[in-house]
Scaffold this active site. Sequence first.
Site, mmCIF file in Angstrom:
data_model
loop_
_atom_site.group_PDB
_atom_site.id
_atom_site.type_symbol
_atom_site.label_atom_id
_atom_site.label_comp_id
_atom_site.label_asym_id
_atom_site.label_seq_id
_atom_site.Cartn_x
_atom_site.Cartn_y
_atom_site.Cartn_z
ATOM 1 N N LYS A 64 5.041 1.521 0.989
ATOM 2 C CA LYS A 64 5.976 1.332 -0.120
ATOM 3 C C LYS A 64 7.429 1.541 0.307
ATOM 4 C CE LYS A 64 2.755 2.240 -3.878
ATOM 5 N NZ LYS A 64 2.310 0.896 -3.950
ATOM 6 N N HIS A 90 0.859 -1.188 0.000
ATOM 7 C CA HIS A 90 0.000 0.000 0.000
ATOM 8 C C HIS A 90 0.893 1.236 0.000
ATOM 9 C CE1 HIS A 90 -3.558 -2.358 1.874
ATOM 10 N NE2 HIS A 90 -3.595 -2.389 0.558
ATOM 11 N N ASP A 129 -3.228 -6.005 -8.448
ATOM 12 C CA ASP A 129 -3.443 -7.034 -7.421
ATOM 13 C C ASP A 129 -4.256 -8.190 -7.990
ATOM 14 O OD1 ASP A 129 -5.645 -5.339 -7.625
ATOM 15 O OD2 ASP A 129 -6.105 -5.396 -5.485
ATOM 16 N N THR A 165 3.164 -5.282 -8.192
ATOM 17 C CA THR A 165 2.269 -4.288 -8.754
ATOM 18 C C THR A 165 3.136 -3.123 -9.233
ATOM 19 O OG1 THR A 165 1.892 -3.496 -6.498
ATOM 20 C CG2 THR A 165 0.207 -4.935 -7.440
ATOM 21 N N GLY A 166 2.598 -2.297 -10.138
ATOM 22 C CA GLY A 166 3.364 -1.301 -10.875
ATOM 23 C C GLY A 166 4.285 -0.396 -10.104
ATOM 24 N N THR A 167 3.737 0.424 -9.238
ATOM 25 C CA THR A 167 4.558 1.410 -8.535
ATOM 26 C C THR A 167 5.510 0.738 -7.556
ATOM 27 O OG1 THR A 167 2.734 2.979 -8.725
ATOM 28 C CG2 THR A 167 4.492 3.543 -7.197
ATOM 29 N N THR A 168 5.036 -0.260 -6.846
ATOM 30 C CA THR A 168 5.908 -0.974 -5.911
ATOM 31 C C THR A 168 7.094 -1.573 -6.658
ATOM 32 O OG1 THR A 168 4.069 -1.458 -4.425
ATOM 33 C CG2 THR A 168 6.020 -2.854 -4.225
#
Length: 134
Positions: free
Chosen positions: A12, A8, A60, A34-37
Site C-alpha cells: 500500500k 496488498h 477486488d 479497493t477501500g483502504t488503498t
Amino acid sequence: MNIALIAHDSKKELMVQFCIAYCGILSRHSLCATGTTGKLVNEATGLEIVRFLSGAQGGDQQIASRISYNEIDLLLFFRDPITVRSGEVNESTLLRLCDVHNIPMATNIATAEALIHALERGDLDWRDIVNPVR
C-alpha cells in the site's frame, strides 16, 4: 481512461508513493480502488477516487465485475508475491479477466511505470480501435 488501483497490505505504501509521483498523469483519468488503498491514496494525493469495499470484503470482486463489463481500461495491482493469502483464487480470477478483456495490467512497480508512461504518451488508446463500442 478508467484506472483501477489495488494493493496488498505490504504494498500500500508503494502504491501511495507511486500515485504521489504520477499524480499529474493520474488526475486526468477516472480512478477507482479497493477501500483502504483508495483511502490512503486519496489522503496522500487529493485525487478523486471511487472507493469500493476492501479487498477482503469483496472490493477486488467489484473491480473484476467492472472489468467484465468493459468499465476498466487499466489495472494497477501491486501484489505481494511472497505472502500466501486466502483470497488468492479471487486474484487469479481478476488477472484472468484482464487477459480475457485485453486490459493492460501491472502487478509491480516496474510494469506500472512502463504503463503510466505509455498512458502519458497516448500509447494505450489502442483499446478504442479494438473495442470501438466503448
